[in-house]
Design a protein around this motif. Structure first.
Motif, PDB file in Angstrom:
ATOM      1  N   PRO A 323       0.479  -1.019   0.219  1.00  0.00           N
ATOM      2  CA  PRO A 323       0.160  -0.036   0.116  1.00  0.00           C
ATOM      3  C   PRO A 323       0.664   1.418   0.354  1.00  0.00           C
ATOM      4  O   PRO A 323       0.411   2.521  -0.807  1.00  0.00           O
ATOM      5  CB  PRO A 323      -0.890  -0.440   1.380  1.00  0.00           C
ATOM      6  N   THR A 324       2.190   1.250   0.498  1.00  0.00           N
ATOM      7  CA  THR A 324       2.944   2.432   0.734  1.00  0.00           C
ATOM      8  C   THR A 324       3.671   2.688  -0.009  1.00  0.00           C
ATOM      9  O   THR A 324       3.640   3.979  -0.713  1.00  0.00           O
ATOM     10  CB  THR A 324       4.134   2.411   1.693  1.00  0.00           C
ATOM     11  N   VAL A 325       4.362   1.312  -1.101  1.00  0.00           N
ATOM     12  CA  VAL A 325       4.002   2.261  -2.755  1.00  0.00           C
ATOM     13  C   VAL A 325       3.249   2.319  -3.721  1.00  0.00           C
ATOM     14  O   VAL A 325       3.578   3.531  -4.945  1.00  0.00           O
ATOM     15  CB  VAL A 325       5.069   1.066  -2.890  1.00  0.00           C
ATOM     16  N   ALA A 326       2.098   1.805  -3.303  1.00  0.00           N
ATOM     17  CA  ALA A 326       1.100   2.389  -4.409  1.00  0.00           C
ATOM     18  C   ALA A 326       0.792   3.632  -4.480  1.00  0.00           C
ATOM     19  O   ALA A 326       0.019   4.398  -5.444  1.00  0.00           O
ATOM     20  CB  ALA A 326       0.016   1.588  -4.164  1.00  0.00           C
ATOM     21  N   ASP A 327       0.565   4.340  -3.006  1.00  0.00           N
ATOM     22  CA  ASP A 327       0.793   6.235  -2.256  1.00  0.00           C
ATOM     23  C   ASP A 327       1.715   6.595  -3.225  1.00  0.00           C
ATOM     24  O   ASP A 327       0.875   7.726  -4.141  1.00  0.00           O
ATOM     25  CB  ASP A 327      -0.024   6.019  -1.277  1.00  0.00           C
ATOM     26  N   GLY A 328       3.115   6.113  -2.911  1.00  0.00           N
ATOM     27  CA  GLY A 328       3.995   6.935  -3.352  1.00  0.00           C
ATOM     28  C   GLY A 328       4.379   6.995  -4.985  1.00  0.00           C
ATOM     29  O   GLY A 328       4.100   8.240  -5.125  1.00  0.00           O
ATOM     30  N   LEU A 329       3.963   5.756  -5.463  1.00  0.00           N
ATOM     31  CA  LEU A 329       4.610   5.966  -6.619  1.00  0.00           C
ATOM     32  C   LEU A 329       3.524   6.908  -7.874  1.00  0.00           C
ATOM     33  O   LEU A 329       3.345   7.169  -8.634  1.00  0.00           O
ATOM     34  CB  LEU A 329       4.266   4.393  -7.630  1.00  0.00           C
ATOM     35  N   SER A 330       1.953   6.202  -7.294  1.00  0.00           N
ATOM     36  CA  SER A 330       0.809   7.275  -7.126  1.00  0.00           C
ATOM     37  C   SER A 330       0.440   8.294  -7.680  1.00  0.00           C
ATOM     38  O   SER A 330       0.636   9.480  -8.454  1.00  0.00           O
ATOM     39  CB  SER A 330      -0.398   6.502  -7.138  1.00  0.00           C
ATOM     40  N   TYR A 331       1.336   9.391  -6.861  1.00  0.00           N
ATOM     41  CA  TYR A 331       1.634  10.788  -6.136  1.00  0.00           C
ATOM     42  C   TYR A 331       2.472  11.149  -7.281  1.00  0.00           C
ATOM     43  O   TYR A 331       2.336  12.053  -7.516  1.00  0.00           O
ATOM     44  CB  TYR A 331       1.478  11.131  -4.699  1.00  0.00           C
ATOM     45  N   LEU A 332       3.810  10.553  -6.965  1.00  0.00           N
ATOM     46  CA  LEU A 332       4.743  10.400  -7.621  1.00  0.00           C
ATOM     47  C   LEU A 332       3.878  10.822  -9.608  1.00  0.00           C
ATOM     48  O   LEU A 332       5.006  11.563  -9.928  1.00  0.00           O
ATOM     49  CB  LEU A 332       6.230   9.811  -7.950  1.00  0.00           C
ATOM     50  N   ALA A 333       3.857   9.683  -9.911  1.00  0.00           N
ATOM     51  CA  ALA A 333       3.009   9.754 -11.098  1.00  0.00           C
ATOM     52  C   ALA A 333       2.512  10.878 -11.949  1.00  0.00           C
ATOM     53  O   ALA A 333       2.784  11.574 -13.264  1.00  0.00           O
ATOM     54  CB  ALA A 333       2.241   8.700 -11.645  1.00  0.00           C
ATOM     55  N   GLY A 334       1.827  11.222 -10.637  1.00  0.00           N
ATOM     56  CA  GLY A 334       1.245  12.957 -11.004  1.00  0.00           C
ATOM     57  C   GLY A 334       1.866  13.753 -11.195  1.00  0.00           C
ATOM     58  O   GLY A 334       1.265  14.950 -11.787  1.00  0.00           O
ATOM     59  N   LEU A 335       2.958  13.674 -10.502  1.00  0.00           N
ATOM     60  CA  LEU A 335       4.239  14.909 -10.219  1.00  0.00           C
ATOM     61  C   LEU A 335       4.973  15.006 -12.116  1.00  0.00           C
ATOM     62  O   LEU A 335       5.622  16.048 -12.473  1.00  0.00           O
ATOM     63  CB  LEU A 335       5.453  14.979  -9.534  1.00  0.00           C
ATOM     64  N   LYS A 336       5.080  13.918 -12.483  1.00  0.00           N
ATOM     65  CA  LYS A 336       5.366  13.901 -13.767  1.00  0.00           C
ATOM     66  C   LYS A 336       6.570  14.449 -13.711  1.00  0.00           C
ATOM     67  O   LYS A 336       7.015  15.149 -14.672  1.00  0.00           O
ATOM     68  CB  LYS A 336       4.636  14.599 -15.207  1.00  0.00           C
ATOM     69  N   PRO A 337       7.915  13.451 -12.776  1.00  0.00           N
ATOM     70  CA  PRO A 337       8.877  13.525 -12.399  1.00  0.00           C
ATOM     71  C   PRO A 337       9.245  13.484 -14.339  1.00  0.00           C
ATOM     72  O   PRO A 337       9.202  12.418 -14.769  1.00  0.00           O
ATOM     73  CB  PRO A 337       9.831  13.452 -12.223  1.00  0.00           C
ATOM     74  N   ARG A 338      10.506  13.641 -14.860  1.00  0.00           N
ATOM     75  CA  ARG A 338      11.451  13.754 -16.565  1.00  0.00           C
ATOM     76  C   ARG A 338      13.320  13.020 -16.206  1.00  0.00           C
ATOM     77  O   ARG A 338      13.345  14.021 -15.431  1.00  0.00           O
ATOM     78  CB  ARG A 338      10.983  14.811 -17.586  1.00  0.00           C
ATOM     79  N   HIS A 339      12.711  13.007 -17.368  1.00  0.00           N
ATOM     80  CA  HIS A 339      14.512  12.766 -17.248  1.00  0.00           C
ATOM     81  C   HIS A 339      15.242  11.649 -16.501  1.00  0.00           C
ATOM     82  O   HIS A 339      16.485  12.204 -15.938  1.00  0.00           O
ATOM     83  CB  HIS A 339      15.384  13.613 -17.393  1.00  0.00           C
ATOM     84  N   LEU A 340      14.765  10.498 -16.196  1.00  0.00           N
ATOM     85  CA  LEU A 340      14.803   8.917 -15.169  1.00  0.00           C
ATOM     86  C   LEU A 340      15.756   8.365 -15.785  1.00  0.00           C
ATOM     87  O   LEU A 340      14.873   7.617 -16.878  1.00  0.00           O
ATOM     88  CB  LEU A 340      14.308   9.746 -13.974  1.00  0.00           C
ATOM     89  N   LEU A 341      16.338   7.795 -15.609  1.00  0.00           N
ATOM     90  CA  LEU A 341      16.127   6.206 -15.325  1.00  0.00           C
ATOM     91  C   LEU A 341      15.301   5.608 -13.747  1.00  0.00           C
ATOM     92  O   LEU A 341      15.710   6.112 -12.983  1.00  0.00           O
ATOM     93  CB  LEU A 341      17.725   5.743 -15.110  1.00  0.00           C
ATOM     94  N   GLY A 342      15.195   4.505 -14.753  1.00  0.00           N
ATOM     95  CA  GLY A 342      13.681   3.594 -13.701  1.00  0.00           C
ATOM     96  C   GLY A 342      14.397   2.317 -13.883  1.00  0.00           C
ATOM     97  O   GLY A 342      14.943   1.798 -14.596  1.00  0.00           O
ATOM     98  N   LEU A 343      14.352   1.695 -12.796  1.00  0.00           N
ATOM     99  CA  LEU A 343      14.365   0.127 -12.570  1.00  0.00           C
ATOM    100  C   LEU A 343      13.389  -0.268 -11.272  1.00  0.00           C
ATOM    101  O   LEU A 343      13.070   0.553 -10.534  1.00  0.00           O
ATOM    102  CB  LEU A 343      16.109   0.302 -11.526  1.00  0.00           C
ATOM    103  N   ALA A 344      12.896  -1.332 -11.613  1.00  0.00           N
ATOM    104  CA  ALA A 344      11.697  -1.825 -10.966  1.00  0.00           C
ATOM    105  C   ALA A 344      12.207  -3.054 -10.285  1.00  0.00           C
ATOM    106  O   ALA A 344      13.091  -3.582 -10.362  1.00  0.00           O
ATOM    107  CB  ALA A 344      10.554  -2.894 -11.472  1.00  0.00           C
ATOM    108  N   PHE A 345      12.043  -2.975  -8.616  1.00  0.00           N
ATOM    109  CA  PHE A 345      12.203  -5.044  -7.644  1.00  0.00           C
ATOM    110  C   PHE A 345      11.770  -4.706  -6.780  1.00  0.00           C
ATOM    111  O   PHE A 345      11.078  -4.321  -6.050  1.00  0.00           O
ATOM    112  CB  PHE A 345      13.869  -3.977  -7.835  1.00  0.00           C
ATOM    113  N   GLY A 346      12.115  -6.322  -6.769  1.00  0.00           N
ATOM    114  CA  GLY A 346      10.577  -6.488  -4.903  1.00  0.00           C
ATOM    115  C   GLY A 346      10.951  -7.825  -5.491  1.00  0.00           C
ATOM    116  O   GLY A 346      11.185  -8.993  -6.050  1.00  0.00           O
ATOM    117  N   SER A 347      10.286  -8.354  -4.033  1.00  0.00           N
ATOM    118  CA  SER A 347      10.292  -9.665  -3.793  1.00  0.00           C
ATOM    119  C   SER A 347       8.928 -11.021  -3.582  1.00  0.00           C
ATOM    120  O   SER A 347       7.984  -9.789  -3.456  1.00  0.00           O
ATOM    121  CB  SER A 347      11.322 -10.283  -2.327  1.00  0.00           C
ATOM    122  N   HIS A 348       8.572 -11.546  -4.087  1.00  0.00           N
ATOM    123  CA  HIS A 348       7.485 -12.383  -4.003  1.00  0.00           C
ATOM    124  C   HIS A 348       6.907 -13.709  -3.495  1.00  0.00           C
ATOM    125  O   HIS A 348       8.446 -14.032  -3.579  1.00  0.00           O
ATOM    126  CB  HIS A 348       6.933 -11.838  -5.205  1.00  0.00           C
TER     127      HIS A 348
END
Ligand code: FEO
Length: 407
Positions: A323-348
């Motif tokens: 839930p905290t990642v969903a919240d933070g990511l949704s907030y960031l996506a709305g702010l449209k930061p640009r020119h970033l290198l991106g990487l996703a990671f996580g355990s399951h």
């Protein structure tokens, strides 16, 4: 008259121009943005043959504003009110101010003239003004500059030639309560950090418009001696400092900072985050680890504002994000930061959807994929952590190289 009749005083900021706003020492949250240092709601009085009030304050601070106005002129002497921005922290006190002052006219942009009556009933229709239009006040005049979508459709700024004051509404502001009105009386590090936080959380999505505004100020050779925003301090010495900060943030030039944002269920995604950060450091980047359980949205946005890479990690919970990642990511996506290198990671444990969801959001904000998502099953193995270190090191090298070539 107000109970505060003799308590609050206006502060002169230029010849015949007074700050008559309010200080909100208690505000700690502003629609999702943590405002640990409170804020101010700035309103300004411009005296000439006709008297104008520029913006008002949040409704509970009406008496404070009226008291400050009354220390200069009787509120009933105000001829005009200018609303630069219709958001309620500046217009909440407008209906009552109109009722008390009974101004001849209330001016707003065309969009403001529609937006304000949608918030509250007003006794008279507002007078819409066009970009570049001038309001004569007798021996001086005000000029309006439309700044649509900085940061609402109604937003405009008002310029006072002669004294060269730009009343910039939310632009060039910050959430900072202080008994010092002028920026040159406040710690520069606090100013920059609060201005960056404000830009990241309020203006970042409109960065192309910020650059257009800067170009306009330059092409029109608009002399600016004082910037008087609607929040935080007034810039009277080197006001172009904050304009320069805005230009750099609007361009979003990549830096060697990498922000590793994550949350963790049983510590596995945190292990991956730490291995990534060690790799980033080894590659020459400045790594910032932000555990979302202990990071506000406002801090997250501010860290990303000056970053070159965004690495986001989440365990998979119920086929989705933590839930905290969903919240933070949704907030960031709305702010449209640009020119970033991106990487996703996580355990399951079994299904593992989280990294795919993160990768999709990173693509949506046009981040360049640095590497395929890094995934670990239940608990990362030594090989998983070496892979994290390696991915971090590669990103770190790239950021350090780009930062050097930008110098
Ligand atoms: Fe300070 Fe957009 O209101």
């Amino acid at each position: 008259m107000t109970a505060y009749a003799e308590t609050f005083r206006a502060i002169p900021i230029a010849d015949g121009v007074y700050w008559v706003g309010a200080i909100d020492w208690e505000l700690k949250e502003f629609h999702g943005y943590a405002t640990g240092r409170g804020t101010t709601y700035n309103a300004y009085l411009v005296l000439a043959d006709r008297i104008a009030l520029i913006d008002t304050v949040k409704r509970p601070f009406l008496d404070e504003m009226l008291s400050r106005i009354a220390s200069v002129v009787a509120p009933s002497e105000i001829d005009y009110i200018v609303s630069n921005h219709s958001e309620l922290d500046h217009s909440g006190a407008l209906p009552e101010t109109i009722r008390i002052v009974r101004p001849e006219k209330v001016f707003a942009s065309a969009m403001g003239a529609k937006a304000l009556p949608a918030h509250f009933p007003l006794p008279e229709p507002l007078t819409p003004v066009r970009d570049g239009e001038t309001l004569p006040l007798g021996r001086r005049s005000l000029r309006f500059l439309e700044t649509r979508m900085l940061h609402w459709p109604d937003s405009m700024m008002t310029y006072l030639p002669g004294e060269e004051v730009l009343f910039s509404q939310d632009g060039f502001g910050m959430h900072l309560a202080s008994s010092e009105l002028f920026a040159d009386r406040i710690d520069p590090a606090v100013l920059r950090s609060e201005a960056a936080k404000y830009y990241a959380n309020i203006l970042l999505p409109y960065s192309p418009l910020v650059l257009k505004l800067k170009a306009r100020i330059e092409s029109e050779r608009l002399p600016i001696r004082i910037i008087a925003p609607d929040h935080g301090p007034v810039w009277r010495l080197s006001p172009l400092t904050v304009v320069g900060w805005y230009a750099a943030w609007a361009e979003q030039r990549p830096t060697r900072r990498a922000v590793v944002v994550y949350d963790t269920m049983w510590g596995s995604t945190a292990m991956m985050a730490r291995a990534l950060s060690e790799g980033l450091r080894a590659g020459g980047a400045e790594a910032r680890l932000l555990p979302l359980s202990k990071t506000t949205r406002a801090e997250l946005a501010t860290e990303v504002l000056e970053a070159g890479a965004l690495l986001v990690g989440s365990p998979t919970l119920n086929n989705g994000l933590f839930p905290t990642v969903a919240d933070g990511l949704s907030y960031l996506a709305g702010l449209k930061p640009r020119h970033l290198l991106g990487l996703a990671f996580g355990s399951h444990g079994w299904s593992g959807e989280a990294t795919g969801i993160i990768a999709g959001t990173l693509q949506a904000i046009k981040a360049e994929t640095a590497a395929p998502p890094l995934r670990a099953v239940y608990v990362p193995t030594a090989a998983d952590l070496i892979a994290c270190f390696g991915a971090g090191e590669a990103i770190g090298r790239r950021l350090a190289g780009e930062a050097n070539s930008n110098q």
